[in-house]
Write an enzyme that holds these catalytic residues in place. Sequence first.
Site, PDB file in Angstrom:
ATOM      1  N   GLY A 328      89.229  -9.228 113.226  1.00 24.62           N
ATOM      2  CA  GLY A 328      89.981  -8.795 111.343  1.00 24.62           C
ATOM      3  C   GLY A 328      89.187  -7.088 111.336  1.00 24.62           C
ATOM      4  O   GLY A 328      88.592  -7.059 111.652  1.00 24.62           O
ATOM      5  N   GLY A 329      90.134  -6.581 109.650  1.00 24.46           N
ATOM      6  CA  GLY A 329      89.744  -5.353 109.686  1.00 24.46           C
ATOM      7  C   GLY A 329      88.610  -4.703 109.372  1.00 24.46           C
ATOM      8  O   GLY A 329      87.712  -4.027 109.915  1.00 24.46           O
ATOM      9  N   GLY A 331      85.640  -7.175 110.832  1.00 22.69           N
ATOM     10  CA  GLY A 331      84.764  -7.343 111.930  1.00 22.69           C
ATOM     11  C   GLY A 331      86.209  -8.639 112.461  1.00 22.69           C
ATOM     12  O   GLY A 331      87.045  -8.781 112.515  1.00 22.69           O
ATOM     13  N   LYS A 347      81.494 -14.605 109.220  1.00 24.47           N
ATOM     14  CA  LYS A 347      82.067 -14.050 109.037  1.00 24.47           C
ATOM     15  C   LYS A 347      81.220 -12.411 108.937  1.00 24.47           C
ATOM     16  O   LYS A 347      80.681 -12.561 108.568  1.00 24.47           O
ATOM     17  CB  LYS A 347      83.706 -14.143 108.015  1.00 24.47           C
ATOM     18  CG  LYS A 347      83.856 -13.134 107.823  1.00 24.47           C
ATOM     19  CD  LYS A 347      84.723 -12.981 106.702  1.00 24.47           C
ATOM     20  CE  LYS A 347      85.235 -11.576 105.831  1.00 24.47           C
ATOM     21  NZ  LYS A 347      86.642 -11.852 104.792  1.00 24.47           N
ATOM     22  N   ASP A 446      95.166 -10.640  98.834  1.00 24.36           N
ATOM     23  CA  ASP A 446      95.631 -10.681  99.881  1.00 24.36           C
ATOM     24  C   ASP A 446      95.414 -11.529 100.664  1.00 24.36           C
ATOM     25  O   ASP A 446      95.490 -12.139 101.097  1.00 24.36           O
ATOM     26  CB  ASP A 446      94.378 -10.234 100.719  1.00 24.36           C
ATOM     27  CG  ASP A 446      94.460  -9.430 101.727  1.00 24.36           C
ATOM     28  OD1 ASP A 446      95.451  -9.428 102.067  1.00 24.36           O
ATOM     29  OD2 ASP A 446      93.654  -9.404 102.593  1.00 24.36           O
TER      30      ASP A 446
END
Length: 626
Positions: A328-329, A331, A347, A446
Amino acid sequence: MYQICNLFSPLMNICVLIILWQLKSSSAVDSQYKYCSVPKTCGNVPIKYPFYLDGQQESYCGYPGFQLYCNGNGHTLLSSGFGSATINTIDYENHTLHLSHDGLFDHAGDCLGYLENFTSPNGPYELAPNQKEFVLLYYCNSSLVDESFSEYKLGCFDDTRTRTTVLALTKDDPQYGNALDKCGKERETVEGVYANVTGTAAGIREGLKAGFVVNWSARNCSLCENSGGKCGTSVGKLTCFCPDKLHDFFCPEEVGAVAGVALLVVIVWCSRGKLSTYRIIFFWKLQNQKRRTVEAFLRNYGGLQVKRYSYLEVKKMTNSFKRKLGQGGYGGVYKGKLNDGRLVAVKVLNRPKGDGEDFMNEVAAISTTSHVNIVSLLGFCFEGSKRALIYEFMPNGSLEKFIFDAKTPQKDHHLGWDMLETISLGIAQGLEYLHRGCSARILHFDIKPHNILLDENFWPKISDFGLAKICDRKESIVSMLVARGTAGYIAPEVFCRNFGGVSHKSDVYSYGMMLSEMAGGRKNINVEVEDTSEIYFPHWIYKRLELDQELGLQSIMNGEDEVRARKMIIVSLWCIQTDPSNRPSMKQVIEMLEGNVESLQIPPKPYLSSSPKSLALSSPTLVSIQ
């Protein structure tokens, strides 16, 4: 040296002006911080956040609903929801007030003072466990009250005309009705008298004399106070008053320290004339300040109950990041295993934003949650520039691969409308918990298929709280300096205030956009379709509903599938109404999903400011707004 400094004199003058401004700013103390920093007491009771003394302090030094009063005798009184009660002590650590009934036992001898009726606790207060509510019966004729009521006698009451007996009973006491008869028509009752009485009725007087306890709930202030600030209220929300100005959570390093570093830079620059030295010192200072900010957060955040891992431990559990699950943006996400054998998803944040806001947001939001539809945070790593979050492993990954990618094996075996309905309901229950079930309201900002994870039984769990905002449960509208979310799911009011205020209804909009994608099995905006009228799915499907046509969706095999699909689409269209006030709450969404489709009305057509064609052509260039 003089020639070097003379060469850079224009820039030097600017630097000096900046330093002087910073030093001046650091010497000026914020007026609200200064005012609220003055210690306040009433008698022997210290007054601090969330309380404030009405008439002696500005209300911004406390929190709405927590005003106290100091009478001429030095007694601290609570009058919010209790009539008037005297505060004996305040336990700030356990959030409890020890109260006594004002004036009841202040008289000499056995005679009692007269109390006004109290009301049950309300607002931020609630009675602590084991507190009983009593009714005081004044003007009871002592000749009529026989020995059977001796355990209920508090004492006498003298109103200068006659001396009578006072009884105290709970309404559920078997003797209550009989006592009312014994006291006669001239009795006067006072309700809402509380005490922690255990055992026999003989302890009523001692219990009432000892007082009673209430609890209160308010946002945790330790992070602000431990950073040198004072908690208070600004624009109706908790704010940290700091020596320089107001801050959201805690006070950063003093401005004077930054000015000192800037002065050091100028000296080095003048003496050596090397711009690289300035860059190195400034970068070092900035990174050090960011690390100290996050460390302060991790050290002081009260709700944090997850384990901290070293970066070496993270490398070991992921086998040096051998198996990547996604990107993802922020990482990458890697599969790992803990020492106890549990599988985890790690993550890794490659590009932390700001002062570590995304990292702190996620840890703060998710560590205070506990719900079957919220992914569990098991640990974190913060070591220098290395930051990682360790979550429970979800074997089936994210929802998006089951509804968008036609090449995956899972797509060949459609989840089925029964499963899609179950997943949509689970997500709604998770959002309802975030909005209403937590101690603080959490807005996710989100919600999208990528952030919905599925366990081995395809049970959905909401993940990725990097953009989340924690606010007080009483806040209906939240302030936001910049838009946050992912293009295609962001509510109109998030990026344009003309549409209304940002609130939990903004999550409802994102949920609705995701729900329509689940039902349609495609992105809402699809430039690959031949018919331009089908580019924007909500408009296309709304037209079919309006004309009472078949939905024309793939994988609908029978009438039951048609009903489930129709229900999901109608709910999604309600959720994406442009006016936030027209959208349902997540509680109402759950009720609609659990109800009959026949009871659902077709909502107004969702308004879209841009044409579907222009929006579709521009959408691939949009990225997450954070």
